[in-house]
Structure formats: structure tokens, C-alpha cells
Design a protein around this motif. Structure first.
Motif, PDB file in Angstrom:
ATOM      1  N   PRO A  14       9.784 -23.351   9.155  1.00  0.00           N
ATOM      2  CA  PRO A  14       9.077 -22.859   7.953  1.00  0.00           C
ATOM      3  C   PRO A  14       9.185 -21.356   7.771  1.00  0.00           C
ATOM      4  O   PRO A  14       9.042 -20.846   6.649  1.00  0.00           O
ATOM      5  CB  PRO A  14       7.624 -23.280   8.208  1.00  0.00           C
ATOM      6  N   ARG A  15       9.448 -20.639   8.849  1.00  0.00           N
ATOM      7  CA  ARG A  15       9.565 -19.186   8.747  1.00  0.00           C
ATOM      8  C   ARG A  15      10.825 -18.749   8.017  1.00  0.00           C
ATOM      9  O   ARG A  15      10.941 -17.583   7.611  1.00  0.00           O
ATOM     10  CB  ARG A  15       9.502 -18.567  10.149  1.00  0.00           C
ATOM     11  N   ILE A  16      11.779 -19.671   7.846  1.00  0.00           N
ATOM     12  CA  ILE A  16      12.970 -19.346   7.046  1.00  0.00           C
ATOM     13  C   ILE A  16      12.550 -18.995   5.623  1.00  0.00           C
ATOM     14  O   ILE A  16      13.028 -18.008   5.038  1.00  0.00           O
ATOM     15  CB  ILE A  16      13.965 -20.527   7.038  1.00  0.00           C
ATOM     16  N   ILE A 238       2.587 -11.203  13.888  1.00  0.00           N
ATOM     17  CA  ILE A 238       1.897 -12.384  13.374  1.00  0.00           C
ATOM     18  C   ILE A 238       2.692 -13.658  13.623  1.00  0.00           C
ATOM     19  O   ILE A 238       2.183 -14.640  14.175  1.00  0.00           O
ATOM     20  CB  ILE A 238       1.590 -12.238  11.875  1.00  0.00           C
ATOM     21  N   ASN A 239       3.982 -13.642  13.209  1.00  0.00           N
ATOM     22  CA  ASN A 239       4.761 -14.885  13.325  1.00  0.00           C
ATOM     23  C   ASN A 239       5.892 -14.817  14.340  1.00  0.00           C
ATOM     24  O   ASN A 239       6.603 -15.803  14.550  1.00  0.00           O
ATOM     25  CB  ASN A 239       5.314 -15.301  11.964  1.00  0.00           C
TER      26      ASN A 239
END
Length: 561
Positions: A14-16, A238-239
Motif C-alpha cells: 500500500p505504500r506504493i 512514520i511508514n
């Protein structure tokens, strides 16, 4: 080996999506891409037509970001850096330098770092730089995060990469593939996609057809890991993925963009003077707006005719600049206007407040990133006047530049290692890349002021040497030829901080001659002649020049006797 290719392809991290949106944000502020879609409507205040007008006249704030990032370019001109390559034999070093002289469209690796990688380090920290084979050579290739379907980060490295399809099309009943051609109708329903993937061992090619994945090819590469690295090593807390080094300034950059768009509307629509004039009756219809028609044979007037002069509004139209205003005196004498006409203009105070607010925000952006503000104008009077700014506190700026250098030299070293491993897998042993940390932050005017203060109040010649060298490096930091030229000439004067009168008092013939004939020597040699010689060769050439001069002068004195 890469596994679960179907899962990796169909269910990307999902970070894409986040990384692509982040890339869009950075491209907006650095290059102005996507400006109109980025400006949001001001709810409860701005209607659709006003928003459309603001989009039309808005301009990006890439000039602000250019100003913010300009000092960072000092990392590429700082002095004291070293690039050292480790190979089994000495010839390998020269071979590697030759390979690194063209890594992308004629760019050397250092040039590629300053012109390509630095921009991606800012705008696309989750994009990658990979090594690709181009004929018999190896080149560097930037791949945007938008062209990456999925991957797994491991620091600045990657465990595997799945790229977006590079070809899509349809397959016929016999299974033959037909790439989509724009403009032609698609009559066959079976769609296929062709994409590549890479891991620490191989480069793979796959075809997806009817949701089935088929490996078409598998080509081993000679790297010890995935032959690509990320464009940044700065981790988002954060991510866990990467972020730009100017991430903390994004909100303020957004404010500058929005504020400028509003200011532009004020300038375009509200900054024009609006003329006004006292209403005076039309001399043709006497303010009635109509002209009564003539009586007919029965003595009855026909329909009234709209006044052709005023158009029916009953006011005088002064199209002739020679027309005279006739002003009636007010009955009470108190409301009489002194001027028959004028202009309505926007008050200057709101305009000045808007401009000051934007300037203050830009200063905050620069200060929050560099830890210091810049001062513009004159420094200690007219003698050191300068149009360029100077940092009020150099130390925090130096600290920030060190952060830039740490990241860029790390990326530089890793790219160098990948290219070295590609070209020389058996003999390449590593690379040590160290960027210089002697940044040229002071202006030439500041350095001149410092030089004169040291020269006036002290006897520290070594300090004068340092300041004069730094002045030369700052003055010619963008001109390597002239820097080399004047650097060699400066070595010819044994007493560079003393005037001719002071040198004459020393009574040292060699020092006197080297001071005396310096300008003559400078005019007798071209720039190319000087820079082609080493420092020792220039000194030797100068001594020969002095000997010729003194011999000629001696003969001249004898002839005069």
C-alpha cells in the motif's frame, strides 16, 4: 530467488500509492507540475468562477524551492573531497575512471550525481537508480516510483523489484500476442501484460494472460544483490520508507503557492484603477434618454426614439478629450466636488500586507531548513557592498550541508560500486567516495573584508593565505579553468601579502624580481599555456623568464653607459 510473483504483482505494498502521491507533491513544489489541479477551492468564500480565474493566473512556487535548494549545490563545489577506487592492479583504476566518464548520455558519474541524482533525491526519494546493460557498456537508469509496481526496501537497497508492464496487448485464438496500437479498435477480449522483475540473482520477464503468469526468460546479472538502489537514504519515521530532505518545508511551500495564487488574482482583477466622473445630462436628449418624434399630420407625436448619442441612459458620453465638464454648483455649497472625475484604486495597505506575509513565509521556509536567515544589502559601508545575501550564522548551514553530503556521497559510492562490479567483477574491490566539507558559504565581499581586517590588525600570514585561497575558490567556483590559472599564478609570488615597496626593503633579489616581473610574465603567457603546466613547471618557467629579463636589462644598462 523471487517467489510468489503473482501475489507480488496483484497485491502491491500500500505504500506504493503513498510514494506516488508523495512524488506528485514534490514535483509540484520543485518543478511546478500539476499546479492547477493542486489549488483547492476556498470553501464558503470562493465560487466556481473565482476558482477558475485563480487557476488561470496562478504560477508555481518552484522559484521559492529553487531559492531554498540553491545553497545545497555547495556540496558539489566544496574543497577537500577524494574519490578512490580499489582494484587488484593499478591499471584497473584508470580503466574504471574511463568507464565512469560516461554513465548516462555523456555524463560522468560526478556530473550525473549533480544533475540527475540530486533532483531525484529531492523529488522522488522512493524511485530507484539501476544499472542496465547497453551494448558492451553499462549505464545508469533512473526509474520513477510510478513505473514500479511493487518492491521490498532494505535500507537504501532492495530485496526484489516488480516493474509495471512495459507492454500490453491482446492475444488471438492461436495465442499470438498483438500489442495495443493507439487508435485501432480492440476486437479481441483476451488481454495480456508483459513485465520484468529482478532479484539478487536474475532479471526475469513474465507474461500475464488469462490471469496466468508465465516466465518467459531468466537472465543472471553479475551483481551480488539487486542492481539498483533507492534515490534517498532518509527514512520516514512514520511508514519506514523514504522521504525528501525538504519534507519539513512542504506545508509552508503549499502556503506560499496558495497565497501567491490569491495575490495574483488581486493583481489581475483589482489592481487596475477604475475611472469615475460626475453624471452630466446628455446635451441631445437633456437626460431623458429618448427623443420625441415629430408630430404627424394630425398633430400627434409618434413613438419616442432612443437617444442615439447616449444610448438611452441620459448621461453625457465624453469620447472627445477636448470636451468640457460643466459642473453645477450644489445648492447647499457643502457637497460640491472639487474634481469632476478621478480613479478608484486598491488601498496599498492590504497589498503590502499580502506581499509581506509571503516574504515572511519564504524566510521561515529557508530558516527552518538551514537553521539561519540570509541578510541582503551592504556590509559595513560601500566598500563591501554586495547584491548577494550572506548567512547570519554559518554553523547550522554547514551542519545541514553535511547532511546533504552524507546522503549524496553514500549514493555516489553505491552507484560506483555497482558499475565497478558490472565492468570488473573479478578485479574491482571497492570505492571510497568522500565529498569535500570545505563549503564556500561566504561571499567574496565578506572574504575581502576579513582579509583586510587580518592584514591590518595582525601578523598571521598563514591566515591571510587561507582567506586569499578561499576568495579565489569562491570567485571562480564555477570556472575550473580560471581557478587553475590564478592558482598557479599565485604560487609565483613569494610575498603575496606585501606590496612592492615592502618587498624592495627586504633587499632579497629573488623576492624582488619575482614581485617585479609578475605582471609582465602574466601578459606574456596565455591561459592555456599556464594551465597546461604543473605548479612546479610554472615556477621554473617564471624563473627562466626573469633571467631573460634581467640579462636584457643588464645589456640595456651597458648600452646606455
Amino acid at each position: 530467488m523471487i517467489t510468489d510473483i503473482e501475489l507480488k504483482y496483484n497485491k502491491p505494498d500500500p505504500r506504493i500509492k503513498w510514494a506516488r502521491e508523495y512524488n506528485d507533491t514534490m514535483l509540484l513544489h520543485v518543478h511546478g507540475i500539476g499546479l492547477s489541479s493542486a489549488l483547492s477551492k476556498i470553501n464558503h468564500y470562493e465560487n466556481d468562477f473565482q476558482k477558475e480565474a485563480r487557476d488561470l493566473f496562478a504560477y508555481s512556487n518552484k522559484h521559492t524551492t529553487a531559492r531554498l535548494l540553491a545553497p545545497a549545490k555547495n556540496i558539489f563545489s566544496a574543497k577537500g573531497g577524494t574519490f578512490d577506487y580499489n582494484t587488484i592492479n593499478s591499471e584497473g583504476k584508470e580503466d574504471l575512471r574511463a568507464y565512469l566518464s560516461d554513465v548516462y548520455n555523456g555524463y560522468s558519474l560526478p556530473m550525473y550525481m549533480s544533475r540527475i541524482v540530486f533532483d531525484k533525491f529531492i523529488t522522488d526519494p522512493n524511485g530507484i537508480i539501476q544499472v542496465i546493460k547497453a551494448g558492451e557498456s553499462y549505464k545508469l537508469d533512473y526509474v520513477s516510483i510510478k513505473s514500479i509496481r511493487n518492491y521490498e526496501q532494505s535500507g537504501i537497497y532492495l530485496n526484489w523489484i516488480v516493474f509495471e508492464p512495459y507492454e500490453t496487448g491482446v492475444s488471438d485464438e492461436e495465442g499470438k500476442l498483438h500489442p495495443f496500437i493507439e487508435g485501432l479498435p480492440n476486437k479481441i477480449a483476451k488481454k495480456y501484460e508483459r513485465f520484468t522483475a529482478v532479484d539478487e540473482v536474475n532479471v526475469y520477464e513474465y507474461i500475464v494472460r488469462d490471469k496466468k503468469f508465465t516466465e518467459v526468460s531468466r537472465i543472471p546479472h553479475n551483481q551480488k544483490r539487486v542492481p539498483a538502489i533507492l534515490c534517498s537514504d532518509i527514512e520516514n519515521p512514520i511508514n519506514g520508507w523514504k522521504m525528501s530532505i525538504i519534507d519539513n518545508q512542504i506545508e509552508l511551500l503549499r502556503k506560499v503557492m496558495d497565497d501567491n495564487s490569491v495575490l495574483n488574482i488581486v493583481e489581475k482583477f483589482h489592481n487596475f484603477p477604475v475611472p469615475w466622473a460626475i453624471v452630466d445630462d446628455c446635451p441631445t436628449c437633456h437626460g431623458m434618454g429618448v427623443i420625441m418624434s415629430k408630430k404627424n399630420g394630425d398633430g400627434v407625436h409618434g413613438e419616442d426614439i432612443t437617444c442615439p448619442v447616449c444610448g438611452g441612459d441620459g448621461s453625457r458620453k465624453r469620447k472627445d478629450p477636448t470636451d468640457t465638464y460643466l459642473i453645477r454648483v450644489a445648492d447647499d455649497q457643502s457637497s460640491q466636488l472639487r474634481e469632476p472625475a478621478g480613479y478608484i484604486t486598491l488601498p496599498t495597505e492590504p497589498w503590502e500586507l499580502m506581499v509581506a506575509s509571503i516574504d515572511r513565509t519564504i524566510d521561515t521556509i529557508i530558516n527552518s531548513h538551514w537553521g539561519s536567515s540570509m541578510e541582503y544589502g551592504k556590509i559595513d559601508g560601500n566598500q563591501y557592498a554586495t547584491a548577494t545575501g550572506r548567512w547570519l550564522d554559518v554553523q547550522p548551514v554547514t551542519n545541514k550541508l553535511n547532511e546533504y553530503s552524507d546522503s549524496i556521497e553514500f549514493i555516489h559510492a553505491e552507484l560506483c560500486k555497482m558499475l565497478g562490479q558490472s565492468y570488473m567483477p573479478e578485479t574491482f574491490k571497492g570505492a571510497e567516495i568522500h565529498y569535500g566539507r570545505n563549503y564556500l558559504l561566504e561571499t567574496t565581499s565578506q572574504l575581502l573584508k576579513t582579509y583586510n581586517e587580518i592584514n591590518q590588525y595582525g601578523e598571521n600570514l598563514w591566515m591571510l593565505d587561507i582567506v586569499s585561497t578561499k576568495w579565489l575558490e569562491t570567485e571562480y567556483k564555477d570556472n575550473e579553468t580560471m581557478l587553475a590559472y590564478y592558482g598557479r599564478l599565485s604560487a609565483l609570488d613569494p610575498l603575496p601579502h606585501n606590496g612592492l615597496d615592502e618587498v624592495l626593503k627586504t633587499g632579497i633579489p629573488d623576492a624582488i624580481n619575482r614581485k617585479l616581473f609578475l605582471n609582465d610574465y602574466k601578459h606574456s603567457r596565455s591561459v592555456d599555456q599556464i594551465i597546461k603546466m604543473s605548479v612546479s613547471e610554472v615556477i621554473e618557467d617564471y624563473r627562466n623568464f626573469i633571467n631573460e629579463k634581467t640579462v636584457k636589462n643588464g645589456r640595456l644598462q651597458e648600452d646606455l653607459r
